[in-house]
Design a protein around this motif. Structure first.
Motif, PDB file in Angstrom:
ATOM      1  N   TYR A  33      10.069   1.676   1.176  1.00  0.00           N
ATOM      2  CA  TYR A  33       8.649   1.912   0.909  1.00  0.00           C
ATOM      3  C   TYR A  33       7.833   0.644   1.159  1.00  0.00           C
ATOM      4  N   LYS A  40       9.481  -0.037   8.581  1.00  0.00           N
ATOM      5  CA  LYS A  40      10.386   0.713   7.703  1.00  0.00           C
ATOM      6  C   LYS A  40      11.279   1.675   8.491  1.00  0.00           C
ATOM      7  N   HIS A 114       6.894  11.043   1.553  1.00  0.00           N
ATOM      8  CA  HIS A 114       5.812  11.401   0.630  1.00  0.00           C
ATOM      9  C   HIS A 114       5.106  12.690   1.044  1.00  0.00           C
ATOM     10  N   THR A 141       8.818   5.939   3.322  1.00  0.00           N
ATOM     11  CA  THR A 141       7.522   6.373   2.809  1.00  0.00           C
ATOM     12  C   THR A 141       6.513   5.229   2.790  1.00  0.00           C
ATOM     13  N   ALA A 144       4.269   5.696  -2.972  1.00  0.00           N
ATOM     14  CA  ALA A 144       5.219   6.004  -4.043  1.00  0.00           C
ATOM     15  C   ALA A 144       4.983   7.395  -4.598  1.00  0.00           C
ATOM     16  N   ARG A 158      11.852  -2.591  -0.791  1.00  0.00           N
ATOM     17  CA  ARG A 158      10.410  -2.795  -0.616  1.00  0.00           C
ATOM     18  C   ARG A 158      10.097  -3.630   0.626  1.00  0.00           C
TER      19      ARG A 158
END
Length: 308
Positions: A33, A40, A114, A141, A144, A158
């Motif tokens: 995330y 990512k 998400h 994502t 959150a 993260r």
């Protein structure tokens, strides 16, 4: 096959993932995330292919072509705005029930997790509660906004916004002029993907002038500026939304701290001092609205339908 070396500006993440691979300390589920466009998805694919390449050296060509039978990627369909239950229960679940074909593990990567519907989230939760021993799921994502019960079953990883210097380095290695690269990096809010798009825009300096003109006019209450801003956003929605967000962020920070060293773009000090006073809560609300605009634009919402 160490594609993790291609991840820009995420040294802590890369070190963590390499340690997981080297020590064979693998979780059944990961949550990648962080901001949009910071690597990512690239990292998820690199992590999965790196492990599969170790377990199946002969399958490297298949991995390069994203055709390895033990790698499954779920993405939002072009004509949809969400990830559906069928993508989880009718596509992923039967695939994951089969044992690995060539490697020791089977990887599922869910992009934009998400965007799972509630029904899709519940179907995914059932799998996460009792995953096959060979299964590794990676949820990618920008937010959150995922069911707490899903979050609690994932190893969080993260990702940070990428530094301006790292973004400039990426752009210049792709043949983009240094000044154009720096301008794109300043407005990209730490997103390599956004910076690459912005750097390709013709007349970047003129669009900056347009964004600042529209912003000043709006701040001074000129109603005609609403139509000018709407027209500008229609012509270059992603770029103008990033520019407006950058200006608003600088206004908020400068009005809060009076410290010009904290400005993303130093030239904004004179612009901010020329504006009428505005309550910080109004500026903060404006920042939130522009960020909501950026989010909707990422998922292909027509900017003309937005209430801005």
């Amino acid at each position: 096959m160490d594609d993790l070396s291609k991840i820009i500006g995420q040294n802590k993440v890369v070190d963590f993932l390499r340690t997981c691979v080297d020590n064979q300390n693998l979780s059944h589920a990961y949550l990648y995330y962080g901001p949009a466009g910071v690597g990512k998805m690239t990292a998820a694919i690199a992590f999965a292919t790196g492990i599969l390449a170790r377990e199946d050296p002969a399958g490297r060509v298949l991995l390069t072509d994203r055709a390895h039978p033990d790698l499954f990627i779920i993405e939002r369909m072009a004509d949809k705005t969400r990830l559906s239950k069928d993508q989880i229960s009718k596509e992923m679940q039967p695939w994951l029930a089969l044992k690995p074909y060539r490697a020791k593990h089977r990887f599922v990567i869910i992009r934009d997790a998400h965007l799972l519907t509630i029904e899709a989230g519940n179907a995914l939760l059932k799998i996460l509660e009792e995953p096959p021993e060979y299964a590794i799921l990676i949820l990618v994502t920008d937010e959150a906004a995922i069911m707490e019960t899903i979050l609690s079953r994932c190893q969080p990883v993260r990702f940070q916004a990428v530094s301006e210097e790292d973004i400039v380095a990426v752009l210049t290695t792709r043949g983009i002029d240094v000044e154009q690269a720096r301008c794109a990096a300043q407005v990209s809010q730490g997103s390599v993907a956004a910076a690459l798009d912005i750097a390709q825009e013709a007349g970047l300096s003129e669009k900056w002038d347009l964004a600042r003109h529209a912003f000043v006019a709006l701040a001074r209450g000129k109603m005609a500026a609403l139509f000018e801003a709407a027209e500008a956003i229609e012509k270059a929605p992603n770029l103008l939304s990033y520019m407006l967000s950058t200006i608003l962020r600088d206004v908020y920070v400068y009005r809060s701290t009076a410290n010009p060293a904290l400005l993303m773009i130093s030239e904004h000090e004179d612009l901010i001092n020329s504006l009428p006073a505005a309550a910080l809560d109004r500026i903060g609300a404006a920042v939130n609205r522009v960020q909501a605009l950026q989010k909707q634009l990422r998922y292909n919402v027509n900017p003309l339908t937005l209430g801005i």
